[in-house]
Design an enzyme around this catalytic site. Structure first.
Site, short mmCIF file in Angstrom:
data_model
loop_
_atom_site.label_atom_id
_atom_site.label_comp_id
_atom_site.label_asym_id
_atom_site.label_seq_id
_atom_site.Cartn_x
_atom_site.Cartn_y
_atom_site.Cartn_z
N GLN A 256 0.83 -1.20 0.00
CA GLN A 256 0.00 0.00 0.00
C GLN A 256 0.86 1.26 0.00
OE1 GLN A 256 -3.44 0.41 -0.28
NE2 GLN A 256 -3.11 -1.71 -0.94
N HIS A 259 1.85 2.83 -3.27
CA HIS A 259 0.92 3.61 -4.09
C HIS A 259 1.22 5.10 -4.06
CE1 HIS A 259 -1.88 0.67 -5.65
NE2 HIS A 259 -1.92 0.08 -4.48
N GLU A 317 -10.73 0.69 2.40
CA GLU A 317 -10.80 0.30 0.99
C GLU A 317 -10.55 -1.20 0.85
OE1 GLU A 317 -8.53 1.46 -3.21
OE2 GLU A 317 -7.61 1.93 -1.28
N HIS A 318 -9.45 -1.67 1.42
CA HIS A 318 -9.10 -3.09 1.42
C HIS A 318 -9.06 -3.60 2.86
CE1 HIS A 318 -6.85 -1.19 -2.01
NE2 HIS A 318 -7.43 -2.17 -2.68
N ASP A 351 -5.55 -6.46 -7.07
CA ASP A 351 -5.09 -5.27 -7.78
C ASP A 351 -4.86 -5.57 -9.26
OD1 ASP A 351 -5.17 -3.51 -5.68
OD2 ASP A 351 -3.02 -3.61 -5.23
N HIS A 410 -54.17 15.05 -11.12
CA HIS A 410 -53.74 13.66 -10.97
C HIS A 410 -54.95 12.75 -10.77
CE1 HIS A 410 -49.78 15.41 -10.41
NE2 HIS A 410 -49.23 14.20 -10.34
#
Length: 425
Positions: A256, A259, A317-318, A351, A410
């Site tokens: 991670q 990234h 996220e993960h 990934d 209506h």
């Protein structure tokens, strides 16, 4: 690698973790200026901002010719081509399983209701690049759009100094048959796809990961264009207990950190026995790979319940579960973009090639959001069909509710369906 002792409150831990990736106050103003310029000047603004920010001069028509994409595919190594084909097959299969289907049902009064599933006409996909080459993100964004039935797929990716986009991105686009590729990155790419220019088609939906400028551009343009979500820096929460392999945990955490800016990795150390051996392994592996570990954190959790409380509050996220009988714990996970079950299920597999999508909610958005899917590129259109009997059966209830709301037209609209020709309802 930092250490955090369990304070008895998951919210306090999450606040400390989120502070590791503070938003930039200057991004909003910079993006607003770029979006306004592209709105006013179109391609001229796109070319100017690309020259200013990426030091690349775009030609008048900067769309990449299909032959250039095919050349990149041919030039790729056989191993890379095979790997992309394997990943593409798995990702396509995953998204085919999730694709929604049209349906019809007849309800009690005889009316037929249902939904049609209609793809958007044009999808704009952002594939990050710059110095890096992310063919995986091309696969992850293009394939769900194709499975959804999108007619025209548009890809924007940052330009390379020598022209074009990153070779792997070009090769992946060629593999998938993408014809509309533009070497444009950042906020100007999002603005071009959202607003349309002479060169870049106007898109109905924009999807794909990007940096803070890309995300802010999507935020400012949502409403004029659909978006998949507002992704921030990548993150992982790894839950592990005594007996887990420190080397594997260190590798997953550092993956991670790889990234880039703002990426964050957290170890939830159930029982408090892993933090020290994992820290040592992180330092060894980080030195070997040339990776820093300032954004890595270990939280000592007194028990599994505390770790799951942290997961629910953090909404990662993960989420990796390096625990005995990890599969049995999946139903207890409320908030996560993706769950990786068992010690072999490293985030890195998804990934690239396991099949699930790697475009996932970040920054706590997994509380309400989900990963990129076929549904992001489709619209559900309601369908209603009534015969005479169904109209008669429903008209009374419709008129009653409409009269209560003071909407007399209506009520008349429904009542007319039950009147005989020439009769006043």
């Amino acid at each position: 690698m930092r250490a955090i002792a369990w304070p008895g409150d998951a919210a306090r831990v999450v606040a400390e973790l989120r502070a590791l990736a503070p938003p930039s106050g200057a991004v909003r103003e910079a993006v607003a200026a770029i979006v306004a310029d592209v709105r006013e000047r179109g391609d001229a603004a796109v070319r100017e901002w690309t020259g200013r920010l990426d030091a690349v001069e775009l030609p008048g028509d900067y769309a990449l010719p299909p032959g250039e994409l095919q050349a990149a595919h041919v030039a790729a190594s056989p191993a890379l081509r095979a790997a992309l084909e394997l990943a593409a097959a798995n990702i396509r299969a995953y998204h085919e399983h999730e694709a929604p289907r049209p349906w019809r049902a007849t309800l009690a009064q005889g009316q037929v209701v249902g939904q049609e599933v209609v793809p958007v006409a044009t999808a704009g996909l952002y594939v990050p690049g710059g110095l890096a080459d992310y063919p995986s993100s091309a696969l992850m964004t293009v394939l769900p759009a194709q499975v959804a039935g999108v007619e025209r797929v548009v890809v924007c990716s940052p330009p390379r100094a020598g022209g074009g986009v990153a070779p792997g991105v070009a090769a992946a686009c060629a593999l998938l048959g993408v014809e509309h590729v533009y070497p444009v990155g950042g906020a100007q790419a999002v603005a071009a796809m959202a607003l349309g220019t002479g060169v870049v088609p106007r898109c109905d939906v924009i999807a794909g990961p990007g940096n803070a400028y890309v995300t802010e551009a999507k935020r400012q343009l949502v409403g004029e264009v659909g978006i998949d979500g507002l992704a921030g820096p990548s993150e992982v929460l790894v839950v592990a207990a005594a007996g887990a392999d420190p080397e594997s945990l260190a590798a997953d955490l550092l993956a991670q950190a790889e990234h880039g800016a703002g990426a964050m990795a957290c170890l939830a150390d159930v029982g408090g026995t892993l933090s020290e051996p994992v820290r040592a392994a992180v330092e060894r592996l980080g030195a070997e790979l040339g990776l820093g570990h300032e954004q890595l954190v270990a939280v000592s959790c007194p028990d599994l319940d505390a770790a799951l409380e942290l997961c629910a509050a953090f909404a990662p996220e993960h989420l990796e579960l390096h625990l005995d009988d990890a599969a049995a714990l999946v139903p207890r996970v409320r908030n996560a973009g993706a769950v990786f079950v068992g010690p072999n299920a490293a985030t890195a597999f998804a990934d690239y090639a396991a099949g699930s999508n790697h475009v996932l909610p970040t920054g706590g958005a997994a509380r309400f959001g989900q990963g990129l899917s076929v549904a992001h590129f489709q619209r559900r259109v309601a369908v209603v069909e009534l015969d005479d009997a169904a109209a008669a059966a429903l008209a009374g209830a419709v008129a009653t509710i409409a009269e209560e709301e003071g909407l007399r037209a209506h009520a008349r609209s429904a009542a007319l369906r039950t009147a005989r020709p020439g009769e006043q309802p």
